[in-house]
Design an enzyme around this catalytic site. Structure first.
Site, PDB file in Angstrom:
ATOM      1  N   GLU A  64     -32.393 -16.625 -13.036  1.00 37.37           N
ATOM      2  CA  GLU A  64     -32.126 -15.751 -11.343  1.00 37.37           C
ATOM      3  C   GLU A  64     -33.123 -15.547 -10.746  1.00 37.37           C
ATOM      4  OE1 GLU A  64     -28.563 -12.929 -11.560  1.00 37.37           O
ATOM      5  OE2 GLU A  64     -28.547 -13.400 -13.750  1.00 37.37           O
ATOM      6  N   GLN A  76     -32.918 -19.438 -18.393  1.00 36.82           N
ATOM      7  CA  GLN A  76     -32.410 -18.417 -19.606  1.00 36.82           C
ATOM      8  C   GLN A  76     -33.545 -18.825 -20.855  1.00 36.82           C
ATOM      9  OE1 GLN A  76     -30.201 -19.659 -17.326  1.00 36.82           O
ATOM     10  NE2 GLN A  76     -29.760 -17.482 -16.441  1.00 36.82           N
ATOM     11  N   THR A  88     -31.807 -22.264  -5.732  1.00 37.42           N
ATOM     12  CA  THR A  88     -31.906 -21.961  -4.212  1.00 37.42           C
ATOM     13  C   THR A  88     -32.741 -22.689  -3.639  1.00 37.42           C
ATOM     14  OG1 THR A  88     -30.821 -19.781  -4.929  1.00 37.42           O
ATOM     15  CG2 THR A  88     -31.780 -20.195  -2.588  1.00 37.42           C
ATOM     16  N   ARG A 128     -24.001 -18.464  -6.483  1.00 34.61           N
ATOM     17  CA  ARG A 128     -24.700 -18.287  -8.080  1.00 34.61           C
ATOM     18  C   ARG A 128     -23.948 -19.308  -9.060  1.00 34.61           C
ATOM     19  NH1 ARG A 128     -28.556 -18.864 -10.926  1.00 34.61           N
ATOM     20  NH2 ARG A 128     -28.709 -17.562 -12.962  1.00 34.61           N
ATOM     21  N   ASP A 148     -35.840 -29.079 -11.853  1.00 34.26           N
ATOM     22  CA  ASP A 148     -35.307 -27.736 -12.106  1.00 34.26           C
ATOM     23  C   ASP A 148     -34.716 -27.678 -13.371  1.00 34.26           C
ATOM     24  OD1 ASP A 148     -34.333 -25.315 -11.574  1.00 34.26           O
ATOM     25  OD2 ASP A 148     -32.708 -25.812 -10.521  1.00 34.26           O
TER      26      ASP A 148
END
Length: 358
Positions: free
Chosen positions: A42, A208, A47, A182, A204
């Site tokens: 996150e 996590q 994005t 998201r 990318d």
């Protein structure tokens, strides 16, 4: 005998043709600027990739992608309200209108299996008035103000406030909707954009903890690393253990990457992301409660920003290497356009000789 020579000649020609194709492919790969996006979950990596599609790609998403994002937005809305309903109960905030309690199970009945199958428009249209009504209750608003205590998407308020438009049968997500949508990255995704006749390959990978073991598959021939940090998360803990401070976790990852001998000659650019959310948070959340060594003005956004940058800068063992950082807002297209232009120029300048030789 002649036939045999003819066959050998054709086979040799075919082999040489394959070798030429492979050499050409290797030259093209060497010409590529290979950028690895790293950071904890996150932090804004995906994005950023969406912004590259808008700025340097086709400028819009395919019809299939838009349909997928529409379903994902439905899921984002329902998931966020489930989190808020659960947190409200645990925080023991009283309903402004107790009659709303009878609708709680309508939202809580959604399971992970429902989200995996996908939420369709008719199903979302059934529950969206309930979600909207919950959002009007002061108990849910109070709960949202305590969001640093639990795990919830930063963008949920945007979708709650646009729920009427999102519920429409002909709803087509805008670029901004897609930027704020998201979805956790699983595995490794690669995107190539030709920028001023130079191919940039962006890699990318999920942020996590369970996804980080895959990072090492991407370490070969890296030109530069873009390391993203959600700067507004200084008062939050990570999803995996609910104890570790998110910024401390990011700094620990950065320290490992920055001091890895594999990257001794790779430029690492730090993106202190979510500056817009940091500006909203600083007046309300005292950073000194989470970082006792903070000595600046705790209500100054700039003091907080530079304190966090200093945390990351000091984690590098080789302080002689250049240190690049930018304050970014990944959902702001113009901000990312400007920041990446600066990054691109410095990356190309550092690698000009290599690129010119190909």
């Amino acid at each position: 005998m002649v036939v045999g020579l003819c066959c050998l000649t054709k086979k040799d020609d075919h082999t040489r043709s394959i070798e030429r194709d492979l050499q050409r492919e290797r030259r093209q790969l060497r010409r590529q600027v290979k950028l690895l996006l790293l950071g904890s979950g996150e932090s804004g990596k995906s994005t950023f990739i969406k912004q590259m599609v808008i700025i340097h790609g086709p400028g819009e998403f395919t019809a299939d992608e838009v349909r997928a994002y529409r379903q994902q937005i439905y899921q984002n809305v329902i998931s966020a309200m489930r989190v808020l309903l659960d947190a409200r109960q645990k925080l023991n905030f009283e309903w402004e209108q107790p009659s709303r309690q009878r609708n709680v199970e309508t939202i809580m009945r959604f399971s992970m299996a429902d989200f995996v199958r996908g939420i369709d428009q008719p199903t979302f249209a059934e529950v969206s008035p309930i979600v909207s009504d919950f959002w009007e209750d002061s108990a849910i608003k109070q709960t949202y103000e305590q969001r640093h205590l639990f795990q919830i998407s930063d963008s949920c308020i945007y979708f709650f406030e646009h729920i009427t438009r999102i519920t429409m049968p002909d709803f087509i997500p805008t670029n901004r909707d897609i930027l704020l949508c998201r979805k956790a990255t699983r595995g490794i995704t690669e995107h190539v954009f030709e920028i001023q006749k130079v191919p940039f390959r962006f890699i990318d990978v999920g942020g996590q903890r369970s996804q980080r073991q895959k990072w090492f598959q991407c370490f070969e021939d890296i030109t530069s690393i873009l390391f993203m940090v959600a700067s507004c998360e200084y008062d939050q803990v990570i999803l995996e253990d609910r104890r570790t401070n998110r910024v401390a976790e990011s700094r620990s990852i950065f320290e490992t990457i920055a001091n890895n001998t594999s990257f001794a000659h790779v430029s690492i650019i730090l993106f202190m992301n979510k500056s817009d959310l940091l500006e909203q948070k600083v007046p309300k959340s005292d950073i000194r409660q989470y970082f006792a060594d903070f000595t600046g003005d705790h209500k100054s956004v700039r003091d907080v920003q530079f304190f966090l940058v200093d945390k990351f800068e000091k984690s590098r063992k080789d302080r002689r290497r250049p240190f690049f950082y930018h304050f970014t807002t990944a959902v702001d297209t113009e901000n990312i356009r400007r920041v990446f232009r600066d990054c691109r120029e410095s990356i190309l300048e550092r690698n000009l000789n290599t690129l010119m030789m190909q």
